[in-house]
Each structure stands twice: as C-alpha cells, then as structure tokens.
Design an enzyme around this catalytic site. Sequence first.
Site, PDB file in Angstrom:
ATOM      1  N   GLU A 141     -67.565 -71.897  80.765  1.00 35.31           N
ATOM      2  CA  GLU A 141     -68.876 -72.563  80.804  1.00 35.31           C
ATOM      3  C   GLU A 141     -69.925 -71.498  81.110  1.00 35.31           C
ATOM      4  OE1 GLU A 141     -69.713 -75.555  83.821  1.00 35.31           O
ATOM      5  OE2 GLU A 141     -71.576 -76.119  82.825  1.00 35.31           O
ATOM      6  N   GLU A 201     -72.417 -67.680  85.833  1.00 40.36           N
ATOM      7  CA  GLU A 201     -73.735 -68.034  86.363  1.00 40.36           C
ATOM      8  C   GLU A 201     -74.493 -66.755  86.703  1.00 40.36           C
ATOM      9  OE1 GLU A 201     -75.791 -70.710  86.790  1.00 40.36           O
ATOM     10  OE2 GLU A 201     -77.084 -69.181  87.695  1.00 40.36           O
ATOM     11  N   ASP A 215     -75.233 -62.086  83.562  1.00 35.54           N
ATOM     12  CA  ASP A 215     -76.114 -62.606  82.524  1.00 35.54           C
ATOM     13  C   ASP A 215     -75.301 -62.688  81.228  1.00 35.54           C
ATOM     14  OD1 ASP A 215     -77.998 -62.913  80.440  1.00 35.54           O
ATOM     15  OD2 ASP A 215     -79.545 -62.001  81.691  1.00 35.54           O
ATOM     16  N   ASP A 266     -81.023 -73.416  79.974  1.00 34.98           N
ATOM     17  CA  ASP A 266     -82.470 -73.229  80.170  1.00 34.98           C
ATOM     18  C   ASP A 266     -83.185 -73.287  78.821  1.00 34.98           C
ATOM     19  OD1 ASP A 266     -82.042 -72.963  82.849  1.00 34.98           O
ATOM     20  OD2 ASP A 266     -82.151 -70.776  82.882  1.00 34.98           O
ATOM     21  N   LYS A 306     -91.235 -71.046  75.454  1.00 36.64           N
ATOM     22  CA  LYS A 306     -92.151 -70.216  74.643  1.00 36.64           C
ATOM     23  C   LYS A 306     -91.406 -69.640  73.433  1.00 36.64           C
ATOM     24  CE  LYS A 306     -95.201 -68.960  78.356  1.00 36.64           C
ATOM     25  NZ  LYS A 306     -95.205 -68.222  79.593  1.00 36.64           N
ATOM     26  N   ASP A 340     -80.764 -82.947  77.862  1.00 36.23           N
ATOM     27  CA  ASP A 340     -81.687 -84.088  77.699  1.00 36.23           C
ATOM     28  C   ASP A 340     -82.995 -83.613  77.065  1.00 36.23           C
ATOM     29  OD1 ASP A 340     -82.648 -82.622  79.889  1.00 36.23           O
ATOM     30  OD2 ASP A 340     -83.728 -84.372  80.626  1.00 36.23           O
ATOM     31  N   THR A 384     -72.360 -83.253  84.406  1.00 34.39           N
ATOM     32  CA  THR A 384     -72.807 -82.053  85.125  1.00 34.39           C
ATOM     33  C   THR A 384     -73.829 -82.518  86.181  1.00 34.39           C
ATOM     34  OG1 THR A 384     -74.833 -81.475  83.920  1.00 34.39           O
ATOM     35  CG2 THR A 384     -72.750 -80.951  82.843  1.00 34.39           C
ATOM     36  N   GLU A 402     -76.971 -83.472  84.345  1.00 33.68           N
ATOM     37  CA  GLU A 402     -76.744 -84.689  83.555  1.00 33.68           C
ATOM     38  C   GLU A 402     -76.855 -85.932  84.441  1.00 33.68           C
ATOM     39  OE1 GLU A 402     -73.080 -84.408  81.456  1.00 33.68           O
ATOM     40  OE2 GLU A 402     -73.280 -86.367  80.504  1.00 33.68           O
TER      41      GLU A 402
HETATM   42  N1  SAM Z   1     -74.921 -76.380  83.700  1.00 32.81           N
HETATM   43  C1  SAM Z   1     -75.485 -76.876  84.937  1.00 32.81           C
HETATM   44  C2  SAM Z   1     -75.729 -78.357  84.858  1.00 32.81           C
HETATM   45  O1  SAM Z   1     -75.719 -78.890  83.735  1.00 32.81           O
HETATM   46  O2  SAM Z   1     -75.900 -78.985  85.900  1.00 32.81           O
HETATM   47  C3  SAM Z   1     -76.755 -76.108  85.321  1.00 32.81           C
HETATM   48  C4  SAM Z   1     -77.930 -76.263  84.395  1.00 32.81           C
HETATM   49  S1  SAM Z   1     -79.309 -75.219  84.829  1.00 32.81           S
HETATM   50  C5  SAM Z   1     -80.642 -75.908  84.000  1.00 32.81           C
HETATM   51  C6  SAM Z   1     -78.993 -73.764  83.861  1.00 32.81           C
HETATM   52  C7  SAM Z   1     -78.161 -72.741  84.596  1.00 32.81           C
HETATM   53  O3  SAM Z   1     -77.835 -71.696  83.687  1.00 32.81           O
HETATM   54  C8  SAM Z   1     -78.885 -72.093  85.762  1.00 32.81           C
HETATM   55  O4  SAM Z   1     -78.042 -72.116  86.896  1.00 32.81           O
HETATM   56  C9  SAM Z   1     -79.164 -70.680  85.276  1.00 32.81           C
HETATM   57  O5  SAM Z   1     -79.203 -69.738  86.323  1.00 32.81           O
HETATM   58  C10 SAM Z   1     -78.006 -70.440  84.329  1.00 32.81           C
HETATM   59  N2  SAM Z   1     -78.309 -69.464  83.263  1.00 32.81           N
HETATM   60  C11 SAM Z   1     -79.379 -69.483  82.448  1.00 32.81           C
HETATM   61  N3  SAM Z   1     -79.349 -68.452  81.602  1.00 32.81           N
HETATM   62  C12 SAM Z   1     -78.214 -67.758  81.876  1.00 32.81           C
HETATM   63  C13 SAM Z   1     -77.633 -66.593  81.339  1.00 32.81           C
HETATM   64  N4  SAM Z   1     -78.225 -65.913  80.361  1.00 32.81           N
HETATM   65  N5  SAM Z   1     -76.466 -66.163  81.847  1.00 32.81           N
HETATM   66  C14 SAM Z   1     -75.871 -66.846  82.862  1.00 32.81           C
HETATM   67  N6  SAM Z   1     -76.380 -67.966  83.417  1.00 32.81           N
HETATM   68  C15 SAM Z   1     -77.540 -68.415  82.931  1.00 32.81           C
END
Ligand code: SAM
Length: 211
Positions: free
Chosen positions: A43, A68, A95, A117, A121, A153, A191, A194
Amino acid sequence: MRLRNVKGSRETIADNAYVVHDETAFKGKWREVFGNDHELRVEIGMGKGRFILEMARLNPEVNFIGIEKYSSVLVRAIEKQEEAQLPNLKFIRMDAEYICDVFAPGEVSYIYLNFSDPWPKDRHAKRRLTSTRFLARYVDMLAEGGGVTFKTDNRELFDFSLEQIEEAGWTKEIVTFDLHNSEYAEGNVMTEYEARFSAQGNPICMVKFHP
Ligand code: SAM
C-alpha cells in the site's frame, strides 16, 4: 492531510523492528525479510495504517508492506502493529518517487492506493500516485497477473486517474462511483479516510485495473 509533528516519531521509527530501514538493500530479496515466499502486496501512502493492518490480519498467507512518507503519520501505524504483532506486515518510510529502487521487476503482486493526495494544481499532476509517470513504475514492479486498486472520494482526482489509466493502456476491471452502495461493497476493508469521508456522506469511488 494535516500533519502534526509527533514528538519522538523519528526515534521511534529508527528503533522499530517492523520498519525496514535499508529498504534498497532488499530489492529482489523481500522473501528474506519475511522468511517465506508468499506473495507481496504494497500500500502506497498508507497513512495511519488501518487498511493494511486489517488486510494483513485477514490474509495471513500474504506479505504486506505499507509505505508512508511522513514519520509523524507512520508512527501511528507502528503503534497499531505493536499491539497486533502481525508477522506478515512491515513498513517503509519513504517517498514513493523512489519505489523502483526498492522492488525488483515482478516482485510485487498487488498495489493499493487509498485516498492518495490530490495535488490539485495542474503543475503538480505528475506527483499524483495515479499519474502515468507512477503507472510506468508500477508496471515494472508488478508480477504477471498483478494489478492496482485505487479508492478516493475526490471525484476530480478519480476522473483524472481514469484518464491516466486509459492513456497508459491499462485495463479497467471494475469502476464504481459509489462503492459502498455497489455490488463490490461486500468484503471492502475501510481506510481511515474512507471511514471519515463516507460518514460525512461522500460517495467512495473505486477502480481496479491491471497492465
Ligand atoms: N491511505 C490512508 C487512508 O486512506 O486513510 C491515508 C490517506 S492520506 C490522504 C495520504 C497519505 O499518503 C498521507 O499519509 C501521505 O503522507 C502519504 N503520501 C502521499 N504521497 C506520498 C508519497 N509520494 N510517498 C509516500 N507516501 C505518500
């Protein structure tokens, strides 16, 4: 996601047995980390880990890795895993840009992208985890027969993702704009995001697709 600096999170992660620190050293060797040859699912952007912990609990014959970017978020997943102690679940703080340095071609059987995320933009579109740039990376990692599930969503991000999947030439197996009221709701593992957004009445979109 609103980020709070969680005091001591870097130290907690540095010492934690469920976190793989030298992740590039295991490219092509993830079986050694788990001590078995079970399939490996990943994931990306797992947040606080609710989904992946439940998936790992439900599927003990599958290995899971949660990726993460932020320590302050990862630390919450670690707390859950310390209680659950699931042998088939590890975490990486990284990352996802560098994901091909971590998994060898064909090493991953499935990828989950949950509430990624949106990067609203246009100039940041390449950072979206469902952009063609990322899909090209996933093709490399995925085993024969593998695929990806994406849930959100955010309708704009979802529509963008459907276009990108098309552009990349992948095949959509399932598309729903209201997962919880669809035939695919049964067995769906929620999640953190979610649960929060569906409680606010937002329909959840889901696409399952493969190269
Ligand atoms: N998947 C979880 C959920 O559905 O509850 C968290 C959703 S949250 C909006 C997005 C997560 O992805 C954040 O914790 C963010 O730090 C992580 N994230 C975003 N871009 C990432 C990347 N390039 N590499 C690793 N993690 C990333």
